[in-house]
Design a protein around this motif. Structure first.
Motif: not given
Ligand code: SF4
Lengths: 354, 269
Positions: B58-64, B78-80, B104-108
């Protein structure tokens, strides 16, 4: 069982290997770099068939998150760092604590805030023992004071980490990390742990979720209360300390790590001059050995807390002793060690002023 | 819009529930591509019979909450740091299939170091990047992927790229590395068909193929990265249909779909 003349950091690396280390994720920082260097050398050797992964990460943050991923499968996983790197580890350690993933983080404490220097200090005591990252949680923290303990504590740390599904920390200092001493490795097999919680694919079983977000307040409350109960259990069962000549002591030094060795010398010198001195050495800094220390404090004696920081463990000692007027503090900063004479002089001053 | 909302129900009546999808209704805003992508991933895991050896990170953001809908083992990152957590899992358990859905906030942005280094080591994992050019979960702030001139809550007068930098192109960045095996960008939203009032689903059909390609590449031992250009009508402050149009007319120009890297030739099969 063979005797070996070994440096603290190397002893720790071999201790972890002999404890059955499966994976190590590295980011180099002085004065802990010999740990990844030693492990890199042993990686792939037939001597340690359990040691499956050595990987250098691009940052401390990446390394600690790799540790979480690997440990979520039930593997024995470790990373090591020093001061500035330990700050970056806090993010992942908070997640590991929340998700109850057993991990081992070694911090060879160096001096100063910021970059500081490479000498020994004990200034990361608060960070290691009181949580350190965001949110409320506790690490299990062990403080070795010899190269021998650097070699044996990884096994104990893994044992506690898996027993309680909790992050364990070995909080060493630059002096113990760089010190060379004779050590022996006991010939014992690595411990095996049951990990029914691990996330290894939902084959023939219910799926497992290792999560940390609980948007529902009641759910978060339950998770936090569960953690609190666990910490209370650890507190009750795992306090460890060592006492030296404390039975009849009028003044008891409280110190851990390299400082406890200096204080042992101080106690011996004071005893030679007729002063009844003793030493209390916490081995677990978290849980702090309150029980044994408050027992010692039942008799009217003075406690001198000697630390390489601006006074951190002294708060725990005051809590245990109850009467703060009987607790003195001797500090040294900047990577320097106090001399035996200095400690004796400061003790005499404090006794005179008390 | 009622036809879109009912699509899932109709699909399930026809085909039955997918084992890799849970019973839970998604929390995604109506019209969001997150739900579509979830379904494409679940059906692919079923098709390839991977559910029981898969770990979702699970990433952090709407896909959490992806684990609420995708019925596999899951670990929170954790985030990212999802790519790092994935690498940790995969290194000790190469037999598992490991994937993440990142925003995109999480990964980029916060996790670019983890993304680039996992890609550069060629970790055999699969990352789906949902690029909707904005921070969705935190309420619509500017992301590194926000196109020039786009209004967000932290670029209220439109993104000034001379001041905040050009939109960051993750696919091109990763494709410039040696190690990644599959780097692919698709535009997932329904596509308005000019002058007809109708919409084409070619984006989702293409995406379904690409999702399968990505997992196949992981099974062949390669790093696969799929950038899914998507919408966030809620935070773009648009209607669902306006957002589809914006995705094709503006985002798809900034982030052109295509095969950026395909070492194993999975696109041709
Ligand atoms: S906030 Fe945006 S990205 Fe998140 S679920 Fe809603 S529409 Fe989708």
């Amino acid at each position: 069982m063979t005797k070996e003349f070994t440096k603290g950091n190397e002893a720790l690396a071999y201790g972890a290997l002999k404890a059955g280390l499966n994976a190590y994720f590295a980011y180099p920082i002085t004065p802990s770099s010999e740990i990844p260097e030693t492990l890199a050398k042993e990686f792939g050797s037939h001597r340690y068939p359990d040691f499956k992964v050595f990987l250098q990460a691009a940052s401390e943050l990446e390394a600690i998150s790799m540790v979480i991923g690997a440990a979520s499968t039930g593997a024995k996983v470790m990373t090591a760092t020093s001061g500035p790197g330990f700050s970056l580890k806090q993010e992942g350690m908070s997640y590991a604590a929340a998700m109850e993933v057993p991990i081992l983080v070694v911090n060879v404490n160096r001096a100063g805030p910021g970059l500081g220097n490479l000498g020994p200090e004990q200034s990361d005591y608060f960070q290691a023992t009181k949580g350190g990252g965001h949110g409320g949680y506790r690490n299990i923290v062990l403080a070795p004071n010899s190269v021998q303990e650097m070699a044996t504590f990884p096994r104990l740390a893994f044992s506690l980490a898996f027993k309680y599904r909790n992050p364990a920390v070995i909080l060493a200092d630059a002096f113990i990390g760089q010190l060379k001493e004779d050590i022996t490795f006991p010939d014992i097999e690595p411990e095996k742990f049951e990990t029914p919680w691990a996330t290894t694919g939902a084959r023939g079983k219910e799926r497992h979720l290792i999560l940390s977000l609980h948007l529902d307040f009641e759910e978060q409350n339950k998770q936090s209360e569960d953690l609190r109960r666990k910490y209370e259990k650890i507190d009750a069962a795992e306090q460890r300390a060592e006492s030296y000549l404390t039975d009849d002591a009028d003044v008891v030094f409280v110190a851990y790590g390299v400082v406890s060795r200096l204080c042992k010398g101080v106690v011996n010198r004071l005893r030679d001059t007729g002063v009844r001195a003793g030493l209390f050495r916490p081995i677990t800094l978290s849980p702090f050995p309150y029980k044994q220390l408050s027992k010692l404090a039942e008799a009217k004696r003075r406690f001198e807390v000697v630390e390489l920081n601006m006074g951190q463990m002294v708060y725990d000692v005051k809590l245990a002793v109850g009467d703060a007027s009987r607790v003195g503090t001797i500090q040294k900063l900047g990577g320097l060690l106090p001399t035996t004479g200095e400690i004796i002089r400061r003790t005499q001053e404090m006794v005179a002023n008390a | 819009m009622p036809r879109l909302v009912n699509a899932r129900v109709e699909y399930e009546v026809k085909l039955g529930r997918l084992p890799t999808l849970t019973e839970k209704e998604t929390h995604y805003c109506p019209g969001c591509e997150h739900g579509t992508l979830t379904r494409l991933i679940a059906s692919t895991l079923d098709k390839l019979n991977l559910r029981e050896k898969t770990v979702l990170v699970d990433s952090v953001g709407c896909s959490v909450f992806a684990h609420d809908y995708i019925n596999t083992d899951a670990v929170q990152a954790p985030h990212g740091r999802a790519p790092a957590v994935m690498a940790g899992i995969k290194r000790v358990r190469p037999d598992l299939v490991v994937f993440a859905v990142q925003g995109d906030g999480d990964a980029v942005s916060i996790g670019l170091l983890e993304l680039v280094n996992a890609a550069n080591r060629g970790e055999p994992v699969t990352i789906f990047l949902v690029n909707n050019a904005i921070y969705g979960m935190t309420g619509g702030q500017m992301a590194p992927t926000t196109p020039a001139g786009m209004v967000t809550t932290t670029s209220p007068y439109g993104r000034d790229v001379s001041y905040t930098g050009q939109p960051l192109d993750a696919s091109r960045l990763l494709a410039s590395l040696d190690a990644p095996s599959y780097v692919r960008r698709v535009v997932l939203p329904l596509e308005p068909i000019r002058d007809t009032g109708l919409y084409s689903a070619r984006g989702s059909l293409e995406c379904l193929k690409v999702v399968e390609n990505a997992f196949r590449v992981q099974l062949m031992g390669g790093f696969s990265f799929v950038e899914v250009v998507s919408t966030c009508n809620i935070n773009w402050k648009m209607s669902v249909l306006e957002s589809k149009k914006y995705a094709w007319e503006v985002l798809a120009k900034t982030f052109p779909p295509g095969v950026y890297k395909d070492k194993f030739g999975v696109e041709k099969v």
